[in-house]
Design a protein around this motif. Structure first.
Motif, mmCIF file in Angstrom:
data_model
loop_
_atom_site.group_PDB
_atom_site.id
_atom_site.type_symbol
_atom_site.label_atom_id
_atom_site.label_comp_id
_atom_site.label_asym_id
_atom_site.label_seq_id
_atom_site.Cartn_x
_atom_site.Cartn_y
_atom_site.Cartn_z
ATOM 1 N N CYS A 123 0.833 -1.209 0.000
ATOM 2 C CA CYS A 123 0.000 0.000 0.000
ATOM 3 C C CYS A 123 0.865 1.256 0.000
ATOM 4 O O CYS A 123 0.685 2.152 -0.828
ATOM 5 C CB CYS A 123 -0.920 -0.031 1.220
ATOM 6 S SG CYS A 123 -1.666 1.554 1.641
ATOM 7 N N PHE A 137 -6.640 2.114 -0.054
ATOM 8 C CA PHE A 137 -5.999 1.260 -1.054
ATOM 9 C C PHE A 137 -6.887 0.057 -1.389
ATOM 10 O O PHE A 137 -7.117 -0.263 -2.562
ATOM 11 C CB PHE A 137 -4.642 0.788 -0.533
ATOM 12 C CG PHE A 137 -4.040 -0.348 -1.311
ATOM 13 C CD1 PHE A 137 -3.705 -0.209 -2.651
ATOM 14 C CD2 PHE A 137 -3.807 -1.578 -0.693
ATOM 15 C CE1 PHE A 137 -3.149 -1.263 -3.371
ATOM 16 C CE2 PHE A 137 -3.247 -2.627 -1.397
ATOM 17 C CZ PHE A 137 -2.926 -2.477 -2.743
ATOM 18 N N PHE A 165 -0.225 4.870 -1.777
ATOM 19 C CA PHE A 165 -1.468 5.116 -1.041
ATOM 20 C C PHE A 165 -1.150 5.451 0.415
ATOM 21 O O PHE A 165 -0.221 4.897 1.005
ATOM 22 C CB PHE A 165 -2.390 3.900 -1.111
ATOM 23 C CG PHE A 165 -3.050 3.730 -2.449
ATOM 24 C CD1 PHE A 165 -4.239 4.375 -2.738
ATOM 25 C CD2 PHE A 165 -2.472 2.933 -3.430
ATOM 26 C CE1 PHE A 165 -4.851 4.231 -3.977
ATOM 27 C CE2 PHE A 165 -3.066 2.779 -4.671
ATOM 28 C CZ PHE A 165 -4.261 3.435 -4.949
#
Length: 267
Positions: free
Chosen positions: A236, A247, A241
Protein backbone atom coordinates in the motif's frame (compact mmCIF):
# COMPACT_ATOMS: atom_id res chain seq x y z
CA UNK A 1 -7.81 58.50 -25.43
CA UNK A 2 -11.38 57.40 -24.79
CA UNK A 3 -12.77 55.12 -22.15
CA UNK A 4 -16.08 53.56 -21.13
CA UNK A 5 -17.30 51.27 -18.38
CA UNK A 6 -19.77 48.40 -18.70
CA UNK A 7 -21.24 46.42 -15.83
CA UNK A 8 -23.34 43.28 -16.10
CA UNK A 9 -23.72 39.92 -14.43
CA UNK A 10 -21.30 38.37 -16.92
CA UNK A 11 -18.75 41.17 -17.28
CA UNK A 12 -18.43 43.08 -14.04
CA UNK A 13 -16.11 45.65 -15.56
CA UNK A 14 -14.78 46.44 -19.01
CA UNK A 15 -12.79 49.46 -20.12
CA UNK A 16 -11.84 50.25 -23.70
CA UNK A 17 -8.97 52.56 -24.60
CA UNK A 18 -7.55 53.60 -27.95
CA UNK A 19 -3.86 54.23 -27.23
CA UNK A 20 -1.22 55.80 -29.49
CA UNK A 21 2.48 55.99 -28.62
CA UNK A 22 5.22 57.39 -30.83
CA UNK A 23 8.29 56.54 -28.79
CA UNK A 24 8.76 55.29 -25.24
CA UNK A 25 12.12 56.22 -23.75
CA UNK A 26 11.14 54.30 -20.64
CA UNK A 27 9.22 50.99 -20.82
CA UNK A 28 5.46 51.41 -20.50
CA UNK A 29 4.34 49.25 -17.57
CA UNK A 30 1.02 47.41 -17.72
CA UNK A 31 -0.38 45.51 -14.75
CA UNK A 32 -3.53 43.46 -15.18
CA UNK A 33 -4.08 43.16 -11.41
CA UNK A 34 -7.26 41.04 -11.12
CA UNK A 35 -8.30 41.63 -14.72
CA UNK A 36 -7.81 40.09 -18.13
CA UNK A 37 -6.29 42.53 -20.65
CA UNK A 38 -6.71 42.29 -24.43
CA UNK A 39 -4.35 44.46 -26.49
CA UNK A 40 -5.10 44.57 -30.23
CA UNK A 41 -2.31 46.21 -32.25
CA UNK A 42 -3.77 48.39 -35.01
CA UNK A 43 -0.43 49.61 -36.36
CA UNK A 44 3.25 49.58 -35.49
CA UNK A 45 4.88 47.12 -33.11
CA UNK A 46 6.15 46.82 -29.56
CA UNK A 47 8.83 44.88 -27.76
CA UNK A 48 7.13 43.18 -24.82
CA UNK A 49 8.61 41.70 -21.67
CA UNK A 50 6.16 39.45 -19.80
CA UNK A 51 6.32 36.23 -17.85
CA UNK A 52 10.12 36.21 -17.99
CA UNK A 53 10.13 36.30 -21.81
CA UNK A 54 10.79 38.98 -24.43
CA UNK A 55 8.94 38.99 -27.73
CA UNK A 56 7.56 41.31 -30.41
CA UNK A 57 3.88 42.04 -30.96
CA UNK A 58 2.92 43.66 -34.24
CA UNK A 59 0.00 44.89 -36.31
CA UNK A 60 -2.88 42.43 -36.49
CA UNK A 61 -1.94 40.55 -33.33
CA UNK A 62 -3.75 40.36 -30.00
CA UNK A 63 -1.76 40.16 -26.78
CA UNK A 64 -3.78 38.71 -23.87
CA UNK A 65 -2.46 39.19 -20.34
CA UNK A 66 -3.77 36.98 -17.57
CA UNK A 67 -5.01 38.30 -14.24
CA UNK A 68 -2.17 39.47 -11.99
CA UNK A 69 0.26 39.49 -14.95
CA UNK A 70 2.74 42.31 -15.51
CA UNK A 71 4.20 43.45 -18.82
CA UNK A 72 6.44 46.22 -20.08
CA UNK A 73 6.25 47.62 -23.62
CA UNK A 74 8.93 49.47 -25.56
CA UNK A 75 7.75 51.33 -28.68
CA UNK A 76 10.25 52.75 -31.19
CA UNK A 77 7.85 54.14 -33.79
CA UNK A 78 4.24 55.23 -33.96
CA UNK A 79 2.20 52.39 -32.57
CA UNK A 80 -1.52 52.18 -31.91
CA UNK A 81 -3.41 49.55 -30.00
CA UNK A 82 -6.87 49.07 -28.56
CA UNK A 83 -6.81 47.92 -24.96
CA UNK A 84 -9.81 46.11 -23.47
CA UNK A 85 -9.92 45.25 -19.78
CA UNK A 86 -12.37 42.66 -18.48
CA UNK A 87 -13.05 41.01 -15.14
CA UNK A 88 -15.74 38.95 -13.48
CA UNK A 89 -17.02 35.59 -14.66
CA UNK A 90 -15.44 36.25 -18.05
CA UNK A 91 -11.98 35.83 -16.49
CA UNK A 92 -12.39 32.12 -15.78
CA UNK A 93 -14.07 31.45 -19.14
CA UNK A 94 -11.38 33.21 -21.16
CA UNK A 95 -8.57 31.60 -19.18
CA UNK A 96 -9.93 28.14 -19.96
CA UNK A 97 -10.74 28.98 -23.58
CA UNK A 98 -7.36 30.50 -24.44
CA UNK A 99 -5.24 28.49 -21.99
CA UNK A 100 -3.72 31.75 -20.73
CA UNK A 101 -0.87 31.31 -18.22
CA UNK A 102 0.84 34.72 -17.99
CA UNK A 103 0.17 35.79 -21.57
CA UNK A 104 -0.60 34.58 -25.07
CA UNK A 105 -0.30 36.21 -28.51
CA UNK A 106 -2.95 35.36 -31.10
CA UNK A 107 -2.96 36.23 -34.79
CA UNK A 108 -6.09 38.38 -35.02
CA UNK A 109 -6.15 39.22 -38.73
CA UNK A 110 -9.68 37.91 -39.14
CA UNK A 111 -11.51 40.94 -40.58
CA UNK A 112 -14.44 40.37 -38.21
CA UNK A 113 -12.19 41.07 -35.20
CA UNK A 114 -11.04 44.39 -36.66
CA UNK A 115 -14.64 45.26 -37.59
CA UNK A 116 -15.97 44.63 -34.07
CA UNK A 117 -13.08 46.50 -32.45
CA UNK A 118 -13.68 49.51 -34.73
CA UNK A 119 -17.38 49.35 -33.85
CA UNK A 120 -16.53 49.15 -30.15
CA UNK A 121 -14.50 52.36 -30.34
CA UNK A 122 -17.11 54.05 -32.53
CA UNK A 123 -19.81 53.36 -29.95
CA UNK A 124 -17.81 55.36 -27.41
CA UNK A 125 -17.76 58.43 -29.63
CA UNK A 126 -21.53 58.27 -30.10
CA UNK A 127 -22.55 57.26 -26.60
CA UNK A 128 -26.30 57.09 -26.10
CA UNK A 129 -28.90 54.97 -24.35
CA UNK A 130 -28.08 51.31 -24.88
CA UNK A 131 -24.39 51.89 -25.70
CA UNK A 132 -23.23 49.73 -22.79
CA UNK A 133 -25.27 46.76 -24.02
CA UNK A 134 -24.05 47.20 -27.60
CA UNK A 135 -20.44 47.33 -26.43
CA UNK A 136 -20.93 44.22 -24.34
CA UNK A 137 -22.32 42.42 -27.40
CA UNK A 138 -19.40 43.60 -29.56
CA UNK A 139 -16.90 42.43 -26.97
CA UNK A 140 -18.51 38.98 -26.88
CA UNK A 141 -18.25 38.85 -30.69
CA UNK A 142 -14.54 39.72 -30.45
CA UNK A 143 -14.00 36.91 -27.94
CA UNK A 144 -15.79 34.44 -30.18
CA UNK A 145 -13.69 35.26 -33.24
CA UNK A 146 -10.49 35.29 -31.18
CA UNK A 147 -11.31 31.79 -29.98
CA UNK A 148 -11.90 30.67 -33.58
CA UNK A 149 -8.47 32.05 -34.56
CA UNK A 150 -6.90 30.37 -31.54
CA UNK A 151 -8.46 27.02 -32.46
CA UNK A 152 -7.38 27.27 -36.11
CA UNK A 153 -3.83 28.47 -35.56
CA UNK A 154 -2.36 28.25 -32.08
CA UNK A 155 -3.79 24.85 -31.17
CA UNK A 156 -2.99 23.39 -34.58
CA UNK A 157 0.62 24.55 -34.40
CA UNK A 158 1.11 23.31 -30.85
CA UNK A 159 -0.81 20.02 -31.16
CA UNK A 160 2.31 17.90 -31.64
CA UNK A 161 4.27 19.65 -28.91
CA UNK A 162 1.29 19.32 -26.54
CA UNK A 163 1.08 15.60 -27.24
CA UNK A 164 4.79 15.33 -26.56
CA UNK A 165 4.30 17.20 -23.30
CA UNK A 166 1.47 14.87 -22.22
CA UNK A 167 3.65 11.86 -23.03
CA UNK A 168 6.39 13.39 -20.87
CA UNK A 169 3.88 13.81 -18.03
CA UNK A 170 2.80 10.18 -18.43
CA UNK A 171 6.42 9.07 -18.05
CA UNK A 172 6.77 11.34 -15.02
CA UNK A 173 3.76 9.64 -13.40
CA UNK A 174 5.22 6.21 -14.14
CA UNK A 175 8.53 7.20 -12.57
CA UNK A 176 7.04 8.92 -9.52
CA UNK A 177 3.77 7.09 -8.79
CA UNK A 178 4.81 6.42 -5.16
CA UNK A 179 5.03 10.16 -4.43
CA UNK A 180 2.17 12.35 -3.22
CA UNK A 181 1.28 13.90 -6.59
CA UNK A 182 -1.49 16.50 -6.75
CA UNK A 183 -3.06 17.98 -9.89
CA UNK A 184 -2.08 21.57 -9.04
CA UNK A 185 1.52 20.54 -8.41
CA UNK A 186 1.61 18.54 -11.65
CA UNK A 187 0.31 21.49 -13.68
CA UNK A 188 2.81 23.84 -12.05
CA UNK A 189 5.72 21.45 -12.63
CA UNK A 190 5.00 21.31 -16.35
CA UNK A 191 3.83 24.95 -16.67
CA UNK A 192 0.41 24.09 -18.08
CA UNK A 193 -3.12 25.11 -17.13
CA UNK A 194 -4.65 22.34 -15.04
CA UNK A 195 -7.91 22.61 -17.00
CA UNK A 196 -6.06 22.22 -20.30
CA UNK A 197 -3.95 19.43 -18.78
CA UNK A 198 -7.09 17.48 -17.84
CA UNK A 199 -8.61 18.04 -21.29
CA UNK A 200 -5.51 17.01 -23.25
CA UNK A 201 -4.66 14.12 -20.94
CA UNK A 202 -8.16 12.66 -21.19
CA UNK A 203 -8.13 13.10 -24.95
CA UNK A 204 -4.89 11.11 -25.23
CA UNK A 205 -5.45 8.44 -22.55
CA UNK A 206 -9.15 8.38 -21.68
CA UNK A 207 -8.29 9.28 -18.08
CA UNK A 208 -7.60 12.41 -16.08
CA UNK A 209 -3.99 12.63 -14.79
CA UNK A 210 -4.99 11.50 -11.29
CA UNK A 211 -7.13 8.64 -12.63
CA UNK A 212 -4.18 7.53 -14.74
CA UNK A 213 -1.88 7.76 -11.71
CA UNK A 214 -4.22 5.50 -9.75
CA UNK A 215 -4.24 2.99 -12.61
CA UNK A 216 -0.42 2.91 -12.50
CA UNK A 217 -0.45 2.38 -8.74
CA UNK A 218 -2.98 -0.45 -8.89
CA UNK A 219 -1.13 -2.14 -11.75
CA UNK A 220 2.09 -2.06 -9.72
CA UNK A 221 0.22 -3.33 -6.65
CA UNK A 222 -1.09 -6.27 -8.71
CA UNK A 223 2.47 -7.12 -9.72
CA UNK A 224 3.76 -6.95 -6.14
CA UNK A 225 0.89 -9.06 -4.81
CA UNK A 226 1.66 -11.83 -7.31
CA UNK A 227 5.46 -11.68 -7.50
CA UNK A 228 6.37 -10.94 -3.85
CA UNK A 229 5.32 -11.90 -0.35
CA UNK A 230 5.37 -8.32 0.92
CA UNK A 231 2.66 -7.53 3.48
CA UNK A 232 -0.31 -5.69 1.98
CA UNK A 233 0.37 -2.75 4.31
CA UNK A 234 3.87 -2.40 2.80
CA UNK A 235 2.57 -2.68 -0.76
CA UNK A 236 0.00 0.00 0.00
CA UNK A 237 2.71 2.48 1.01
CA UNK A 238 5.12 1.40 -1.71
CA UNK A 239 2.67 2.20 -4.51
CA UNK A 240 1.70 5.60 -3.11
CA UNK A 241 -1.47 5.12 -1.04
CA UNK A 242 -1.70 6.79 2.35
CA UNK A 243 -4.06 4.36 4.06
CA UNK A 244 -4.64 0.64 3.62
CA UNK A 245 -8.41 1.04 3.81
CA UNK A 246 -8.45 3.46 0.86
CA UNK A 247 -6.00 1.26 -1.05
CA UNK A 248 -8.26 -1.78 -0.58
CA UNK A 249 -11.33 0.18 -1.64
CA UNK A 250 -9.71 1.47 -4.85
CA UNK A 251 -8.13 -1.92 -5.61
CA UNK A 252 -11.52 -3.64 -5.29
CA UNK A 253 -13.21 -1.03 -7.49
CA UNK A 254 -10.69 -1.47 -10.30
CA UNK A 255 -9.95 -5.21 -10.16
CA UNK A 256 -13.13 -6.61 -8.56
CA UNK A 257 -10.93 -8.27 -5.91
CA UNK A 258 -9.72 -7.23 -2.51
CA UNK A 259 -5.89 -7.30 -2.33
CA UNK A 260 -5.68 -10.49 -0.26
CA UNK A 261 -8.19 -12.31 -2.46
CA UNK A 262 -6.28 -11.21 -5.56
CA UNK A 263 -3.03 -12.61 -4.13
CA UNK A 264 -4.64 -15.94 -3.26
CA UNK A 265 -6.14 -16.31 -6.72
CA UNK A 266 -3.19 -15.26 -8.90
CA UNK A 267 -0.01 -15.91 -6.90
Amino acid sequence: MTQSVIESSLIKFISVENIVRTNTKEPLMIESESNLIFMYFVQGAARVHAGGEEFDVKKGQMLILNEDAKASLVVHRKTEWVQIVSSGIMIASANRAFDVHQFIVIEAKNHFIKHYIDSLILEQHHAMAGTAYIQKYLFMCILYHLFVEYELTYKAVTANSRQGQIETIIQYLKDNYAKNIQLDQLAETFDISKYYLIQQFRQLTGYTPIEYLIQIRIHEAQRLLVETDLPISDICVQVGFRTQSYFSKVFKRITDYKPLAYRKKFQ
